[in-house]
Design a protein around this motif. Structure first.
Motif, mmCIF file in Angstrom:
data_model
loop_
_atom_site.group_PDB
_atom_site.id
_atom_site.type_symbol
_atom_site.label_atom_id
_atom_site.label_comp_id
_atom_site.label_asym_id
_atom_site.label_seq_id
_atom_site.Cartn_x
_atom_site.Cartn_y
_atom_site.Cartn_z
ATOM 1 N N ILE A 71 0.874 -1.169 0.000
ATOM 2 C CA ILE A 71 0.000 0.000 0.000
ATOM 3 C C ILE A 71 0.911 1.218 0.000
ATOM 4 O O ILE A 71 1.711 1.407 0.916
ATOM 5 C CB ILE A 71 -0.933 0.014 1.221
ATOM 6 C CG1 ILE A 71 -1.977 -1.096 1.098
ATOM 7 C CG2 ILE A 71 -1.623 1.358 1.362
ATOM 8 C CD1 ILE A 71 -2.967 -1.142 2.238
ATOM 9 N N THR A 72 0.812 2.024 -1.043
ATOM 10 C CA THR A 72 1.714 3.149 -1.206
ATOM 11 C C THR A 72 0.977 4.467 -0.960
ATOM 12 O O THR A 72 -0.242 4.549 -1.152
ATOM 13 C CB THR A 72 2.322 3.154 -2.621
ATOM 14 O OG1 THR A 72 3.223 4.258 -2.746
ATOM 15 C CG2 THR A 72 1.244 3.249 -3.682
ATOM 16 N N ILE A 73 1.733 5.465 -0.522
ATOM 17 C CA ILE A 73 1.147 6.781 -0.270
ATOM 18 C C ILE A 73 1.739 7.829 -1.205
ATOM 19 O O ILE A 73 1.576 9.023 -0.973
ATOM 20 C CB ILE A 73 1.351 7.213 1.202
ATOM 21 C CG1 ILE A 73 2.841 7.382 1.520
ATOM 22 C CG2 ILE A 73 0.719 6.228 2.155
ATOM 23 C CD1 ILE A 73 3.104 8.023 2.866
ATOM 24 N N ASP A 74 2.422 7.390 -2.276
ATOM 25 C CA ASP A 74 2.936 8.381 -3.217
ATOM 26 C C ASP A 74 1.779 8.964 -4.028
ATOM 27 O O ASP A 74 0.777 8.308 -4.290
ATOM 28 C CB ASP A 74 3.983 7.754 -4.138
ATOM 29 C CG ASP A 74 3.411 6.645 -5.000
ATOM 30 O OD1 ASP A 74 2.366 6.098 -4.614
ATOM 31 O OD2 ASP A 74 4.006 6.328 -6.034
ATOM 32 N N HIS A 75 1.906 10.201 -4.410
ATOM 33 C CA HIS A 75 0.858 10.952 -5.136
ATOM 34 C C HIS A 75 -0.455 10.991 -4.356
ATOM 35 O O HIS A 75 -1.528 11.088 -4.957
ATOM 36 C CB HIS A 75 0.609 10.344 -6.522
ATOM 37 C CG HIS A 75 1.808 10.370 -7.413
ATOM 38 N ND1 HIS A 75 2.369 11.533 -7.867
ATOM 39 C CD2 HIS A 75 2.567 9.364 -7.908
ATOM 40 C CE1 HIS A 75 3.408 11.250 -8.637
ATOM 41 N NE2 HIS A 75 3.555 9.950 -8.673
ATOM 42 N N GLU A 108 9.289 12.331 -4.070
ATOM 43 C CA GLU A 108 8.385 13.474 -3.937
ATOM 44 C C GLU A 108 8.873 14.471 -2.896
ATOM 45 O O GLU A 108 8.526 15.654 -2.967
ATOM 46 C CB GLU A 108 6.990 12.977 -3.556
ATOM 47 C CG GLU A 108 6.298 12.207 -4.668
ATOM 48 C CD GLU A 108 4.868 11.883 -4.321
ATOM 49 O OE1 GLU A 108 4.538 11.878 -3.126
ATOM 50 O OE2 GLU A 108 4.077 11.646 -5.243
ATOM 51 N N SER A 109 9.657 13.995 -1.920
ATOM 52 C CA SER A 109 10.180 14.924 -0.915
ATOM 53 C C SER A 109 11.309 15.785 -1.464
ATOM 54 O O SER A 109 11.724 16.750 -0.811
ATOM 55 C CB SER A 109 10.675 14.142 0.306
ATOM 56 O OG SER A 109 11.793 13.336 -0.036
ATOM 57 N N PRO A 164 9.887 20.789 -4.272
ATOM 58 C CA PRO A 164 9.263 21.750 -3.343
ATOM 59 C C PRO A 164 7.740 21.701 -3.342
ATOM 60 O O PRO A 164 7.118 21.931 -2.305
ATOM 61 C CB PRO A 164 9.768 23.109 -3.851
ATOM 62 C CG PRO A 164 11.007 22.799 -4.620
ATOM 63 C CD PRO A 164 10.800 21.449 -5.225
ATOM 64 N N ALA A 165 7.133 21.364 -4.475
ATOM 65 C CA ALA A 165 5.671 21.390 -4.557
ATOM 66 C C ALA A 165 5.031 20.295 -3.715
ATOM 67 O O ALA A 165 3.942 20.475 -3.167
ATOM 68 C CB ALA A 165 5.233 21.259 -6.014
ATOM 69 N N THR A 166 5.687 19.146 -3.593
ATOM 70 C CA THR A 166 5.099 18.002 -2.878
ATOM 71 C C THR A 166 5.862 17.654 -1.598
ATOM 72 O O THR A 166 5.528 16.652 -0.960
ATOM 73 C CB THR A 166 5.074 16.770 -3.797
ATOM 74 O OG1 THR A 166 6.408 16.516 -4.268
ATOM 75 C CG2 THR A 166 4.155 17.012 -4.983
ATOM 76 N N ALA A 185 11.352 6.907 -8.549
ATOM 77 C CA ALA A 185 12.085 7.795 -9.453
ATOM 78 C C ALA A 185 11.544 7.710 -10.870
ATOM 79 O O ALA A 185 11.286 6.618 -11.385
ATOM 80 C CB ALA A 185 13.567 7.436 -9.440
ATOM 81 N N GLU A 186 11.393 8.861 -11.499
ATOM 82 C CA GLU A 186 11.051 8.952 -12.913
ATOM 83 C C GLU A 186 12.244 9.386 -13.753
ATOM 84 O O GLU A 186 12.268 9.161 -14.955
ATOM 85 C CB GLU A 186 9.892 9.924 -13.115
ATOM 86 C CG GLU A 186 8.607 9.486 -12.414
ATOM 87 C CD GLU A 186 7.465 10.449 -12.641
ATOM 88 O OE1 GLU A 186 7.667 11.437 -13.409
ATOM 89 O OE2 GLU A 186 6.381 10.235 -12.086
#
Length: 387
Positions: A190-194, A225-226, A229-231, A257-258
């Motif tokens: 269970i992921t909490i990204d985005h 995501e950390s 700055p936006a997220t 990573a993208e």
């Protein structure tokens, strides 16, 4: 058709780290696949940084935008008009036609779930890993957002989903999390990204999260995501709430990573974990120990259930050879080498009801002998103390 289905359902992973030669040191279980060249470059960089196990992640976003059922389309029973039908019945038939047309139009807009992606190992330089006695491993992973409970029932039985090594879910509502708690054998993470700010209510449902964690499901924090700055603020807050709720148990750190700039070395990730309030002794588990347990759990997902056979202690003593009467029915006997200097002794093969291999059977016999010896010593000590 059946042969094609079985080939799709066959999983890629063969991972049983029971000896030092087959274990890994660090794992990044979320390298997002956008195109083949970018994925290959990120895997090469991860190997140079010291990772010896990676998972190539395909993120679908909202799963309701994809085909989840191809052959379960509802069709009305009859489209023929019959003279003399009541107006209400004609109205219902027309309504069914409209619903069918809307349903077909919606299905035509949906997309197919892509198959797993793997990089060509021959294009990788694994010499540094081989010097450290490690073997490079890659796994496939799929991630999707679940906002509707009805869709979840159809997704996990999809043959393409079953072909992935790791299945990760991003819940949108607390009700979805409650549904996932009853299907923990079908997914791994269970992921909490985005995770959007208005959809993080389920992070405070600690009882349901504990129930899911106890069933062997892991939670994931993506540190990429950390770095933006936006997220950054939202990611740090969600991660702290998650770690506080689960007390740092069954939580893994992955990159998500993208691009290559989003990747960080294992040591950097352990230092970054301080931002989420993770102690130094717990940080290594989240990129090494917990991912290893997760992969073992994922390997077992979809396999048959294990069988446990119980027997009386007297029967176990007979099997162990401790009883006074040893029956030899001429059954098949196997030789077991105890040591180089000891002679091989013959032991009866386990009965059919005991579903275990020979080494497990020998361990059971040895444990039974040790228990009997302990009981004899206890009885002797009690008799000596009473006298």
């Amino acid at each position: 058709m059946s042969e094609n289905k079985t080939s799709i359902r066959k999983k890629h992973m063969e991972f049983t780290p029971m000896v030092p030669e087959t274990t890994f040191q660090y794992a990044d279980l979320s390298i997002k696949h956008i195109d083949a060249e970018n994925t290959l470059a990120m895997v090469r960089r991860a190997i140079r940084m010291g990772y010896d196990a990676v998972a190539i992640n395909i993120d679908l976003g909202d799963i309701s935008d994809y085909y989840t059922e191809l052959d379960m389309l509802w069709t009305p029973g009859s489209q023929n008009n019959v003279d003399g039908e009541p107006p209400k019945k004609k109205k219902k038939k027309q309504q069914r036609k409209d619903e069918l047309a809307d349903g077909i139009a919606g299905i035509l807009k949906k997309k197919l779930i892509p198959p797993p992606h793997y990089v060509d190992v021959s294009q990788l330089n694994t010499s540094e890993l081989e010097k450290r006695g490690k073997v490079f491993r890659q796994f496939s992973r799929i991630t999707f957002t679940a906002n509707e409970q009805v869709v979840i029932n159809k997704v996990f039985i999809h043959p393409t989903i079953l072909s992935y090594d790791i299945v990760a879910v991003r819940p949108g509502e607390p009700s979805v999390l409650d549904t996932l708690s009853r299907k923990t054998e079908l997914f791994d993470i269970i992921t909490i990204d985005h995770l959007e700010e208005e959809r993080r209510k389920w992070l405070s449902v600690s009882k349901v999260m504990d129930r899911i964690r106890n069933d062997g499901v892991f939670y994931e924090i993506a540190y990429a995501e950390s770095l933006m700055p936006a997220t950054r603020k939202n990611t740090l807050f969600n991660g702290r709430v998650l770690i506080r709720s689960l007390k740092s148990k069954n939580i893994i750190f992955s990159s998500g990573a993208e691009t290559m700039l989003d990747l960080r070395s294992p040591v950097d990730v352990m230092n970054m974990s301080l931002l989420w309030g993770v102690a130094n002794n717990e940080a290594r588990k989240m990129i090494s120990g917990f991912p290893k347990n997760l992969l073992l759990q994922a390997e077992c997902r979809g396999t048959g259930n294990g069988d446990v056979c119980s027997m009386k202690l007297s029967d176990a003593e007979k099997l162990a050879g401790n009883g006074e009467e040893e029956e030899q029915d001429g059954a098949s006997e196997e030789k077991v080498v105890v040591g180089k200097e000891e002679e091989a002794e013959k032991v009866k093969a386990p009965p059919i009801e005991v579903r275990m291999n020979h080494s497990q059977y020998q361990a059971l016999l040895q444990a039974t002998k040790n228990a009997n010896d302990m009981m004899k010593k206890i009885k002797a000590s009690k008799a000596a103390s009473s006298s």
